[in-house]
Design a protein around this motif. Structure first.
Motif, PDB file in Angstrom:
ATOM      1  N   GLY A   1      37.318  47.977  38.456  1.00  0.00           N
ATOM      2  CA  GLY A   1      37.215  47.341  37.151  1.00  0.00           C
ATOM      3  C   GLY A   1      38.537  46.767  36.677  1.00  0.00           C
ATOM      4  O   GLY A   1      39.276  46.137  37.441  1.00  0.00           O
ATOM      5  N   THR A   2      38.858  47.016  35.393  1.00  0.00           N
ATOM      6  CA  THR A   2      40.079  46.476  34.817  1.00  0.00           C
ATOM      7  C   THR A   2      41.298  47.052  35.533  1.00  0.00           C
ATOM      8  O   THR A   2      41.433  48.273  35.661  1.00  0.00           O
ATOM      9  CB  THR A   2      40.159  46.802  33.315  1.00  0.00           C
ATOM     10  OG1 THR A   2      38.978  46.331  32.669  1.00  0.00           O
ATOM     11  CG2 THR A   2      41.367  46.134  32.682  1.00  0.00           C
ATOM     12  N   SER A   3      42.172  46.171  36.003  1.00  0.00           N
ATOM     13  CA  SER A   3      43.340  46.595  36.776  1.00  0.00           C
ATOM     14  C   SER A   3      44.512  45.676  36.467  1.00  0.00           C
ATOM     15  O   SER A   3      44.335  44.545  36.020  1.00  0.00           O
ATOM     16  CB  SER A   3      43.040  46.552  38.284  1.00  0.00           C
ATOM     17  OG  SER A   3      41.952  47.399  38.627  1.00  0.00           O
TER      18      SER A   3
ATOM     19  N   SER B   1      42.576  51.525  31.838  1.00  0.00           N
ATOM     20  CA  SER B   1      41.525  51.452  30.820  1.00  0.00           C
ATOM     21  C   SER B   1      42.181  51.337  29.463  1.00  0.00           C
ATOM     22  O   SER B   1      43.396  51.583  29.318  1.00  0.00           O
ATOM     23  CB  SER B   1      40.618  52.684  30.870  1.00  0.00           C
ATOM     24  OG  SER B   1      41.351  53.855  30.528  1.00  0.00           O
TER      25      SER B   1
ATOM     26  N   GLU C   1      39.876  41.690  36.402  1.00  0.00           N
ATOM     27  CA  GLU C   1      38.666  42.482  36.591  1.00  0.00           C
ATOM     28  C   GLU C   1      38.317  42.462  38.081  1.00  0.00           C
ATOM     29  O   GLU C   1      38.054  41.391  38.641  1.00  0.00           O
ATOM     30  CB  GLU C   1      37.506  41.931  35.761  1.00  0.00           C
ATOM     31  CG  GLU C   1      37.670  42.112  34.266  1.00  0.00           C
ATOM     32  CD  GLU C   1      37.721  43.578  33.858  1.00  0.00           C
ATOM     33  OE1 GLU C   1      36.976  44.392  34.452  1.00  0.00           O
ATOM     34  OE2 GLU C   1      38.509  43.903  32.950  1.00  0.00           O
TER      35      GLU C   1
ATOM     36  N   SER D   1      40.706  38.706  43.310  1.00  0.00           N
ATOM     37  CA  SER D   1      41.380  40.001  43.409  1.00  0.00           C
ATOM     38  C   SER D   1      42.295  40.093  44.630  1.00  0.00           C
ATOM     39  O   SER D   1      43.081  41.040  44.743  1.00  0.00           O
ATOM     40  CB  SER D   1      40.354  41.136  43.447  1.00  0.00           C
ATOM     41  OG  SER D   1      39.373  40.893  44.436  1.00  0.00           O
TER      42      SER D   1
END
Length: 204
Positions: free
Chosen positions: A142-144, A204, A25, A13
């Motif tokens: 989370g999901t980005s 999302s 993620e 990340s």
């Protein structure tokens, strides 16, 4: 000798590619956080936030090495940014309207007691103005979607517009969290055109 962990190298990340939007993620992480409002270039509140965050972060690093035998590189400065009208952020870039949370990530083995002790140690040496505003808080994005921007902060607008208005809708995703920036360069030592900043948007 204690091995020093550099999260920029161990966590995906903290890596991004210029000109490429990636869906990733992001694991839940904990941060030292300070909230504020206004233009980061001129706001005394913004300068005060950084003056409080960094001493605590380094006290934690040294305490971790000394007490827990776990050393690490203090991660880069990060910020959550938003405005009541998001056009002030992506289009007009009216920085006087911006809200922000400035953050420094701390490893999962750092607990609240160690943070309290670091804050107390900084206070004993002369408390920065916003020391009492620092909190330890987890962030689960989370999901980005993220990308690497190279250049001046003021040139981010078109990149964000492409991310928000083109890439994210094309993936059948929607914006869910605050705009997140990770500052891989020190603006005090780096020319504006060479600044490297990860731009992230939870979806999302």
């Amino acid at each position: 000798m204690t091995e020093k962990v550099d999260f920029k190298k161990t966590l995906a990340s903290y890596r991004a590619k210029r000109g490429v939007f990636e869906v990733i993620e992001v694991p839940e992480m904990q941060y030292l956080m300070v909230d504020g409002h206004g233009d980061p270039n001129t706001s005394p509140e913004y300068a005060a936030a950084l003056e409080a965050l960094y001493p605590v972060a380094y006290k934690l690093k040294f305490a971790s090495k000394r007490q827990l035998d776990r050393d690490y590189v203090v991660p880069p400065l990060e910020g959550l940014w938003w405005a009541d009208d998001m056009a002030a952020f992506t289009t007009s870039r009216d920085k006087s309207q911006w809200h922000w949370t400035m953050m420094l990530m701390v490893p999962e083995w750092i607990d609240a007691a160690l943070v309290d002790a670091a804050i107390a140690e900084v206070r004993s040496m002369g408390a920065p103005e916003k020391l009492d505003d620092i909190r330890l808080e987890s962030l689960a994005e989370g999901t980005s979607v993220q990308t690497l921007h190279v250049g001046s902060f003021d040139d981010e607008g078109p990149v964000l517009a492409r991310m928000h208005d083109e890439f994210i809708p094309a993936q059948c995703l929607r914006l869910t969290g605050k705009h997140h920036e990770i500052y891989l360069s020190d603006p005090r030592k780096t020319a504006p055109e060479k600044l490297r900043t990860i731009l992230r948007q939870p979806v999302s």
